[in-house]
Design a protein around this motif. Structure first.
Motif, PDB file in Angstrom:
ATOM      1  N   GLN A 198     -21.186  66.226  75.023  1.00 30.07           N
ATOM      2  CA  GLN A 198     -20.874  65.399  73.865  1.00 30.07           C
ATOM      3  C   GLN A 198     -21.951  64.312  73.670  1.00 30.07           C
ATOM      4  OE1 GLN A 198     -18.172  66.160  71.833  1.00 30.07           O
ATOM      5  NE2 GLN A 198     -18.125  67.934  73.232  1.00 30.07           N
ATOM      6  N   ARG A 199     -21.912  63.740  72.503  1.00 37.44           N
ATOM      7  CA  ARG A 199     -22.871  62.683  72.166  1.00 37.44           C
ATOM      8  C   ARG A 199     -22.825  61.558  73.197  1.00 37.44           C
ATOM      9  NH1 ARG A 199     -22.742  57.968  68.945  1.00 37.44           N
ATOM     10  NH2 ARG A 199     -24.738  57.543  67.863  1.00 37.44           N
ATOM     11  N   PHE A 229     -26.775  59.332  79.449  1.00 41.38           N
ATOM     12  CA  PHE A 229     -27.984  59.844  80.105  1.00 41.38           C
ATOM     13  C   PHE A 229     -29.186  58.948  79.780  1.00 41.38           C
ATOM     14  CE2 PHE A 229     -31.669  62.873  79.520  1.00 41.38           C
ATOM     15  CZ  PHE A 229     -31.989  62.962  80.865  1.00 41.38           C
ATOM     16  N   LEU A 230     -29.336  58.568  78.517  1.00 40.12           N
ATOM     17  CA  LEU A 230     -30.449  57.699  78.126  1.00 40.12           C
ATOM     18  C   LEU A 230     -30.340  56.327  78.792  1.00 40.12           C
ATOM     19  CD1 LEU A 230     -30.709  58.575  74.310  1.00 40.12           C
ATOM     20  CD2 LEU A 230     -32.241  59.312  76.151  1.00 40.12           C
ATOM     21  N   MET A 231     -29.121  55.812  78.905  1.00 40.09           N
ATOM     22  CA  MET A 231     -28.915  54.540  79.598  1.00 40.09           C
ATOM     23  C   MET A 231     -29.280  54.680  81.074  1.00 40.09           C
ATOM     24  SD  MET A 231     -25.326  53.280  77.845  1.00 40.09           S
ATOM     25  CE  MET A 231     -25.217  51.868  78.948  1.00 40.09           C
ATOM     26  N   TYR A 232     -28.939  55.824  81.650  1.00 39.76           N
ATOM     27  CA  TYR A 232     -29.279  56.098  83.057  1.00 39.76           C
ATOM     28  C   TYR A 232     -30.801  56.111  83.247  1.00 39.76           C
ATOM     29  CZ  TYR A 232     -30.108  59.127  87.140  1.00 39.76           C
ATOM     30  OH  TYR A 232     -30.569  59.670  88.311  1.00 39.76           O
ATOM     31  N   LEU A 243     -34.654  67.553  74.397  1.00 40.09           N
ATOM     32  CA  LEU A 243     -33.244  67.953  74.297  1.00 40.09           C
ATOM     33  C   LEU A 243     -32.889  68.379  72.869  1.00 40.09           C
ATOM     34  CD1 LEU A 243     -31.429  65.284  76.518  1.00 40.09           C
ATOM     35  CD2 LEU A 243     -31.745  67.718  77.002  1.00 40.09           C
ATOM     36  N   LYS A 244     -33.487  67.733  71.879  1.00 36.73           N
ATOM     37  CA  LYS A 244     -33.245  68.129  70.497  1.00 36.73           C
ATOM     38  C   LYS A 244     -33.763  69.540  70.245  1.00 36.73           C
ATOM     39  CE  LYS A 244     -32.899  63.580  68.327  1.00 36.73           C
ATOM     40  NZ  LYS A 244     -33.422  62.636  67.328  1.00 36.73           N
ATOM     41  N   SER A 245     -34.906  69.851  70.801  1.00 42.39           N
ATOM     42  CA  SER A 245     -35.453  71.211  70.677  1.00 42.39           C
ATOM     43  C   SER A 245     -34.534  72.219  71.356  1.00 42.39           C
ATOM     44  CB  SER A 245     -36.849  71.263  71.305  1.00 42.39           C
ATOM     45  OG  SER A 245     -37.322  72.592  71.363  1.00 42.39           O
ATOM     46  N   PHE A 246     -34.009  71.852  72.526  1.00 41.95           N
ATOM     47  CA  PHE A 246     -33.124  72.735  73.284  1.00 41.95           C
ATOM     48  C   PHE A 246     -31.853  73.038  72.491  1.00 41.95           C
ATOM     49  CE2 PHE A 246     -29.641  72.967  76.547  1.00 41.95           C
ATOM     50  CZ  PHE A 246     -29.980  74.213  77.068  1.00 41.95           C
ATOM     51  N   ASN A 294     -22.060  73.114  68.544  1.00 43.69           N
ATOM     52  CA  ASN A 294     -22.130  71.715  68.949  1.00 43.69           C
ATOM     53  C   ASN A 294     -23.591  71.273  69.064  1.00 43.69           C
ATOM     54  OD1 ASN A 294     -21.422  69.179  70.076  1.00 43.69           O
ATOM     55  ND2 ASN A 294     -21.699  70.000  72.146  1.00 43.69           N
ATOM     56  N   ASN A 295     -23.908  70.083  68.553  1.00 43.99           N
ATOM     57  CA  ASN A 295     -25.239  69.513  68.721  1.00 43.99           C
ATOM     58  C   ASN A 295     -25.096  68.030  69.029  1.00 43.99           C
ATOM     59  OD1 ASN A 295     -27.871  68.587  68.622  1.00 43.99           O
ATOM     60  ND2 ASN A 295     -28.450  69.961  66.963  1.00 43.99           N
ATOM     61  N   PRO A 296     -24.989  67.682  70.319  1.00 43.13           N
ATOM     62  CA  PRO A 296     -24.705  66.300  70.706  1.00 43.13           C
ATOM     63  C   PRO A 296     -25.875  65.335  70.495  1.00 43.13           C
ATOM     64  CG  PRO A 296     -25.143  67.634  72.639  1.00 43.13           C
ATOM     65  CD  PRO A 296     -25.081  68.583  71.477  1.00 43.13           C
TER      66      PRO A 296
END
Length: 302
Positions: free
Chosen positions: A52-53, A59-62, A81-84, A96-98
């Motif tokens: 999920q978003r 993850f980015l905060m991590y 990740l956007k490419s994936f 789904n595209n989180p």
């Protein structure tokens, strides 16, 4: 479908359908792998289909707070990740595209380091001109600064690329695009002296017959060797700056713009595909102008 299988299929897609190079594929896979490692660490129940978003945001905060990655590195990973997820959507593996609505972290533009003309002279004066390597290195620095070449372009220069009588060298840049770059008198002279008095004494290794800059054994110089040459010179003169071959390219462009050169001309000489890339040197020029007014205007410091 689990992460291992999905990532493997993604790699095949990048190679077969997108036609990407091995290095580019590896870069894309590293971005996805970092997220997979995070999932294993935090919540191994997540699959590529049910992320999920909120998971991406965490993850980015991590990456920022725990791994201490720069904003630029975070932006690159998010792009991967956007490419994936674009691949997963297009291949009907998930609807789904989180990452779709997540904004790329705002990048602060880092202006490149440059050298003053006096600092370039200082580096050249530190060269031992009694040796083959020293005379070769002098020519290398003159060409890097005099033509604004990338290090990959420098080490691949061939004798057939020289048109010194006309004042040009032919350069093969990114994407195998050729361009002609003007070469100044000093760089042309040092290149000629090196070729006629030093290089001609070497027996080139197979595959390096036409390469201009050779090591003592007659083989083509590597990127690492050029970095090492410059690092050692900087240490020898206690320069106090962390410089690389690219610093000479930045200095070339900055000094051209400071001197009033047309931006389109500088773009052509650097081999930039977009004028936007070249425009960074107008920012350097503005910094220089601000420095001048601060230093010399009688009311600038009030």
């Amino acid at each position: 479908m689990n992460w291992k299988v999905t990532v493997k299929d993604y790699a095949l897609y990048l190679r077969l359908e997108r036609g990407m190079s091995k290095n580019t594929i590896e870069a894309y896979l590293r971005d996805v792998t970092k997220f997979v490692e995070y999932v294993d660490l935090m919540d191994n129940s997540l699959t590529p289909q049910n992320v999920q978003r909120e998971n991406i945001i965490s993850f980015l905060m991590y990456l920022e707070q725990e791994v201490h990655l720069s904003t630029r590195s975070q932006a690159r990973i998010l792009s991967g990740l956007k490419s994936f997820y674009t691949y997963l959507n297009e291949s009907d593996q998930t609807e789904n595209n989180p990452v779709e609505l997540i904004e790329t972290p705002r990048l602060t533009q880092k202006l490149p380091d440059t050298l003053e003309v006096e600092e370039i002279d200082l580096l050249i004066d530190a060269i031992d001109h009694t040796t083959y390597e020293g005379r070769r290195n002098h020519a290398i620095l003159e060409v890097l600064y005099g033509c604004g070449l990338r290090v990959s372009e420098l080490i691949n220069l061939s004798l057939e690329d020289l048109f010194l009588a006309e004042g040009f060298v032919k350069v093969v840049g990114k994407g195998d695009k050729e361009r002609f770059v003007p070469i100044g008198e000093e760089a042309a002279m040092q290149m000629t002296l090196y070729i006629e008095n030093d290089r001609c004494m070497k027996t080139p290794k197979k595959g390096s017959e036409n390469i201009i800059f050779l090591n003592r054994r007659g083989a083509k110089l590597t990127r690492v060797m050029i970095f090492t040459i410059i690092k050692r010179l900087a240490e020898a003169v206690q320069l106090g700056k962390n410089i690389s071959p690219h610093t000479f390219r930045h200095s070339f462009a900055s000094h051209m713009v400071e001197g009033g050169a047309d931006l389109r001309a500088v773009q052509e000489m650097l081999g930039h595909e977009s004028i936007t890339t070249t425009e960074i040197y107008t920012h350097l020029n503005k910094e220089y102008l601000q420095q001048v007014i601060t230093e010399f205007h009688p009311r600038a410091s009030l």
